[in-house]
Scaffold this active site. Structure first.
Site, PDB file in Angstrom:
ATOM      1  N   ILE A   1      55.956  65.831  27.962  1.00 42.73           N
ATOM      2  CA  ILE A   1      56.759  65.840  26.733  1.00 42.73           C
ATOM      3  C   ILE A   1      58.217  66.177  27.076  1.00 42.73           C
ATOM      4  CG2 ILE A   1      57.012  66.836  24.419  1.00 42.73           C
ATOM      5  CD1 ILE A   1      54.363  65.320  24.763  1.00 42.73           C
TER       6      ILE A   1
ATOM      7  N   ASP B   1      53.958  84.621  18.901  1.00 42.52           N
ATOM      8  CA  ASP B   1      54.031  84.496  20.362  1.00 42.52           C
ATOM      9  C   ASP B   1      54.093  85.910  20.921  1.00 42.52           C
ATOM     10  OD1 ASP B   1      54.785  83.650  23.094  1.00 42.52           O
ATOM     11  OD2 ASP B   1      55.236  81.735  22.148  1.00 42.52           O
TER      12      ASP B   1
ATOM     13  N   LYS C   1      41.461  72.153  30.680  1.00 43.29           N
ATOM     14  CA  LYS C   1      41.594  71.245  29.526  1.00 43.29           C
ATOM     15  C   LYS C   1      40.317  70.437  29.308  1.00 43.29           C
ATOM     16  CE  LYS C   1      45.585  72.350  27.922  1.00 43.29           C
ATOM     17  NZ  LYS C   1      45.680  73.003  26.603  1.00 43.29           N
TER      18      LYS C   1
ATOM     19  N   TYR D   1      44.560  73.515  35.826  1.00 43.78           N
ATOM     20  CA  TYR D   1      44.940  73.207  34.440  1.00 43.78           C
ATOM     21  C   TYR D   1      44.034  72.115  33.857  1.00 43.78           C
ATOM     22  CZ  TYR D   1      48.102  71.534  30.702  1.00 43.78           C
ATOM     23  OH  TYR D   1      48.654  71.142  29.518  1.00 43.78           O
TER      24      TYR D   1
ATOM     25  N   GLN E   1      57.629  75.177  24.599  1.00 40.06           N
ATOM     26  CA  GLN E   1      58.348  73.911  24.441  1.00 40.06           C
ATOM     27  C   GLN E   1      57.851  73.130  23.226  1.00 40.06           C
ATOM     28  OE1 GLN E   1      57.414  70.760  27.098  1.00 40.06           O
ATOM     29  NE2 GLN E   1      59.304  69.633  26.736  1.00 40.06           N
TER      30      GLN E   1
HETATM   31  N1  SER Z   1      53.144  68.515  30.877  1.00 38.50           N
HETATM   32  C1  SER Z   1      51.929  69.074  31.399  1.00 38.50           C
HETATM   33  C2  SER Z   1      52.109  69.550  32.789  1.00 38.50           C
HETATM   34  O1  SER Z   1      52.859  68.936  33.512  1.00 38.50           O
HETATM   35  C3  SER Z   1      50.815  68.058  31.334  1.00 38.50           C
HETATM   36  O2  SER Z   1      50.060  68.263  30.188  1.00 38.50           O
HETATM   37  O3  SER Z   1      51.485  70.486  33.181  1.00 38.50           O
END
Ligand code: SER
Length: 318
Positions: free
Chosen positions: A173, A35, A147, A143, A13
């Site tokens: 985003i 990719d 990070k 996740y 994305q």
């Molecule tokens: N857009 C991401 C997610 O929802 C957050 O960094 O995993």
């Protein structure tokens, strides 16, 4: 001549539109997309492309040698929802790829690196409103753990090996060109597609789940601006904010344009992820250090999303 750039994970994305933005800024021949799969035609047709698995160091090094790459943007990652289902796979992809790129910086093979962090570094114990740059970071998601660890490793390589690594903590985003996949904030993209195609949407978060969000054009601007700044930024990963809203608020804005639009709620496992994240972000440090400004509010973003998606769907029907 500008330094050659490699984008790893260019068909995702953010990677897709970042590649287009970088090609516009630095010239197509200087920006190599890569990719494990092919991307949208606009990306594939606008400049060089290599097949690269982000966990395969040899493939990355071969492309870097072949194209004399000096700058790398590592955009490959497994997002929050998908990572809860595949924890080890997510850890492997998110961390192995980062180590490969950091080591290329350490060995002076590449000169500058961008790696995205996320609002997912924050957790249940973080103050939710106007979450500050430096605050409690105890992520409760796979996740988020990847990070936050990534941020610490970037800081380690910057401090000990003088690697020029830059990062922002992206909020959700929102974009129309490429679909996101596996994220918790993805509802805010899906809702526009469903509004146009079916005039209704069943949201996987509850109506009052407030999250920080940003339109893609602003995210690309933030990324390119941070990489261009001369200020050897003292924060590894900058908070960047723009807008924040709940599913019911975004539905009301869509309804102004599509009065028949209906939203319903069926929260799933992603609700717990959303509940652990901030409601809004304090990005004053980014504004001060490198002049970050967002340009899209929820109304302007909605107008653009609806008109671009209408155009896109009317072309596919032809
Ligand atoms: N857009 C991401 C997610 O929802 C957050 O960094 O995993």
């Amino acid at each position: 001549m500008s330094d050659k750039i490699l984008i790893i994970g260019a068909c995702g994305q953010i990677g897709s539109e970042l590649t287009l933005g970088l090609r516009e800024t630095y010239g197509s021949a200087n920006v190599i997309a890569s990719d494990i799969r092919e991307g949208m035609p606009e990306l594939m047709d606008s400049g060089p492309f290599e097949f690269i698995d982000a966990t395969n160091k040899n493939q990355i090094e071969d492309a870097i040698r072949k194209h004399n790459i000096k700058i790398v943007y590592l955009m490959a990652a497994m997002l929050s929802g998908a990572a809860e289902i595949n924890p080890e796979k997510a850890w492997n992809l998110n961390m192995t790829s980062l180590f490969h790129v950091l080591n290329l910086g350490k060995d002076n093979i590449v000169e500058k690196i961008f790696w995205p962090s996320s609002i997912a570094v924050f957790g249940n114990s973080t103050p939710k409103t106007n979450t500050e740059q430096q605050t409690i970071t105890e992520p409760s998601t796979v996740y988020g753990i990847s990070k936050l660890s990534g941020e610490r490793w970037c800081d380690y390589y910057k401090t000990n090996f003088n690697v020029d690594i830059r990062s922002v903590r992206y909020p959700g985003i929102i974009s129309w060109k490429t679909m996101p996949g596996g994220g918790t904030t993805d509802y805010a993209v899906e809702i526009y597609h469903k509004a146009i195609l079916e005039q209704e949407y069943e949201c996987f978060l509850s109506g009052n789940s407030r999250l920080p969000m940003m339109f893609m054009d602003d995210a690309i601007k933030a990324t390119i601006d941070l990489m261009q700044t001369d200020n050897r930024n003292h924060y590894i990963a900058y908070n960047i904010g723009a807008i924040d809203f709940t599913p019911s608020e975004i539905a009301s804005v869509i309804k102004k344009h599509i009065p028949t639009f209906k939203i319903s709620y069926a929260p799933d496992f992603r609700q717990k992820i959303a509940d652990s994240w901030p409601h809004s972000i304090d990005d004053s440090q980014a504004r001060k250090d490198w002049g970050w400004r967002h340009t899209y509010d929820i109304e302007k973003m909605t107008l653009k999303m609806l008109s671009k998606l209408k155009e896109k769907y009317s072309q596919t029907k032809l």
